[in-house]
Design an enzyme around this catalytic site. Sequence first.
Site, PDB file in Angstrom:
ATOM      1  N   GLY A 158     -28.459   8.102 -12.930  1.00  0.00           N
ATOM      2  CA  GLY A 158     -27.586   7.357 -13.838  1.00  0.00           C
ATOM      3  C   GLY A 158     -26.371   8.144 -14.290  1.00  0.00           C
ATOM      4  O   GLY A 158     -25.301   7.576 -14.537  1.00  0.00           O
ATOM      5  N   GLU A 217       0.239  15.178   9.109  1.00  0.00           N
ATOM      6  CA  GLU A 217      -0.289  14.116   8.233  1.00  0.00           C
ATOM      7  C   GLU A 217      -1.816  14.130   8.205  1.00  0.00           C
ATOM      8  O   GLU A 217      -2.437  14.066   7.138  1.00  0.00           O
ATOM      9  CB  GLU A 217       0.198  12.750   8.711  1.00  0.00           C
ATOM     10  CG  GLU A 217      -0.376  11.596   7.897  1.00  0.00           C
ATOM     11  CD  GLU A 217       0.043  10.227   8.400  1.00  0.00           C
ATOM     12  OE1 GLU A 217      -0.479   9.223   7.878  1.00  0.00           O
ATOM     13  OE2 GLU A 217       0.892  10.155   9.313  1.00  0.00           O
ATOM     14  N   ARG A 259     -30.859  19.998 -14.312  1.00  0.00           N
ATOM     15  CA  ARG A 259     -31.627  18.803 -14.673  1.00  0.00           C
ATOM     16  C   ARG A 259     -33.096  19.011 -14.319  1.00  0.00           C
ATOM     17  O   ARG A 259     -33.431  19.358 -13.166  1.00  0.00           O
ATOM     18  CB  ARG A 259     -31.065  17.598 -13.923  1.00  0.00           C
ATOM     19  CG  ARG A 259     -31.876  16.325 -14.035  1.00  0.00           C
ATOM     20  CD  ARG A 259     -31.790  15.707 -15.398  1.00  0.00           C
ATOM     21  NE  ARG A 259     -32.361  14.370 -15.399  1.00  0.00           N
ATOM     22  CZ  ARG A 259     -32.659  13.692 -16.490  1.00  0.00           C
ATOM     23  NH1 ARG A 259     -32.431  14.228 -17.690  1.00  0.00           N
ATOM     24  NH2 ARG A 259     -33.164  12.484 -16.426  1.00  0.00           N
ATOM     25  N   TRP A 307       0.824  -1.213   0.000  1.00  0.00           N
ATOM     26  CA  TRP A 307       0.000   0.000   0.000  1.00  0.00           C
ATOM     27  C   TRP A 307       0.859   1.264   0.000  1.00  0.00           C
ATOM     28  O   TRP A 307       0.527   2.239   0.664  1.00  0.00           O
ATOM     29  CB  TRP A 307      -0.973   0.019   1.190  1.00  0.00           C
ATOM     30  CG  TRP A 307      -1.818  -1.194   1.323  1.00  0.00           C
ATOM     31  CD1 TRP A 307      -1.864  -2.055   2.362  1.00  0.00           C
ATOM     32  CD2 TRP A 307      -2.740  -1.698   0.348  1.00  0.00           C
ATOM     33  NE1 TRP A 307      -2.756  -3.064   2.120  1.00  0.00           N
ATOM     34  CE2 TRP A 307      -3.305  -2.871   0.880  1.00  0.00           C
ATOM     35  CE3 TRP A 307      -3.125  -1.287  -0.930  1.00  0.00           C
ATOM     36  CZ2 TRP A 307      -4.238  -3.639   0.195  1.00  0.00           C
ATOM     37  CZ3 TRP A 307      -4.058  -2.052  -1.617  1.00  0.00           C
ATOM     38  CH2 TRP A 307      -4.605  -3.203  -1.053  1.00  0.00           C
TER      39      TRP A 307
END
Length: 379
Positions: free
Chosen positions: A340, A240, A266, A156
């Site tokens: 969608g 960090e 929309r 990782w």
Amino acid sequence: MSILTPEQTDFAKSVADFCQREAGTREQRDALTAAGAELHSVELYKKMADLGWAGILVPEEFGGAGAGNVEMCILLEEAMRGNAPIGGIGPTLIAAGAYQKFADEQLKKEVLADVVAGESLSISMSEPEAGSDVAALTCRAEKVDGGWVINGQKTWCSNAHFAKSILLVARTDRTGKKHEGLTFFHIPAGTEGLEIKGIDTLGGREVNDLYFTNVRVPDSAVVGEVGGGWMQLMSGLNTERLILAAMQLGVAERSFANTLEFVTERKQFGRPVGTFQSLRHRLADHATEIECTKLLVYSVAQKSDANPKKMLPREASMAKLKATEVSKAMTIDGMQMMGGYGYATEFDAERLMRGAIISTVYGGTNEIQRDIIGKTYGL
């Protein structure tokens, strides 16, 4: 009252303008990232370095800006909100902080010059059997005449496939408690015996397995004190966690802006879908959570700047926990509200969601952050 000074506000605007100019369109971002396969554009990051931003935390004596955590948070928040593909900046800033604090003068000068120039760094801690329990790592460095021989596996590891150097945490002593006997090592890219293999993820090419087979490094490769790695790791946790929090704050803001634009334009049933109460209220809740997160992140940054040597385990963990959870919630809900279209790769919603989900895992899982916070209350 603004949480930023006029100078800091101007800096935020400069970063936002840069991101809009250089990565404001999908076509620009695809060109910079091999159509989204890479999370870090070396080209774009070099341009930011030319503006002095890559070395934002590097002291002026080493060619950096000498700024504080507040300015760092501004850069990261605006870069992520502006869709700038510079995913390598987080590990670079984390590793650079360790070199700045603990490396000898020659190595510090060399590595920080790389950072200022726009090179990336990597830091390697996790192993197959040592994730949240970092102190359980077994990758070993054995002392030999004139140096060390390193053997073992890491996993990782972000940035390793393009980093100029890797800051490795390895075990140098097995006789004491598991938190003892850990040491930082400077591993330049291309060191003989080091093999780097990419790990395929939902987010693209980001992390790697590292295999060390009789890797020899000189004594000068030790960063800090032999056996002092655990305390050196702990000393960097404020910054960090602020890095991770500021980046995800920016992601949440980008997701909110994208979602708001979509539901405004929309139309269904003869009106914008955002005017329906179910969506309007959800966006109101997200806006409130993002604003609370911003105040928390910058409060911790200001506290850290005011007293750089003070550990802030509760506050820093809260910032990381809150920002990543808010980012995850916003990006998932943003996809849902876009229907969608949120699932289609043509839009950024699904990419933002993938990045936000993993943020609750890396840099100390959010379960670990909650545990840390609880312990600060004596629990």
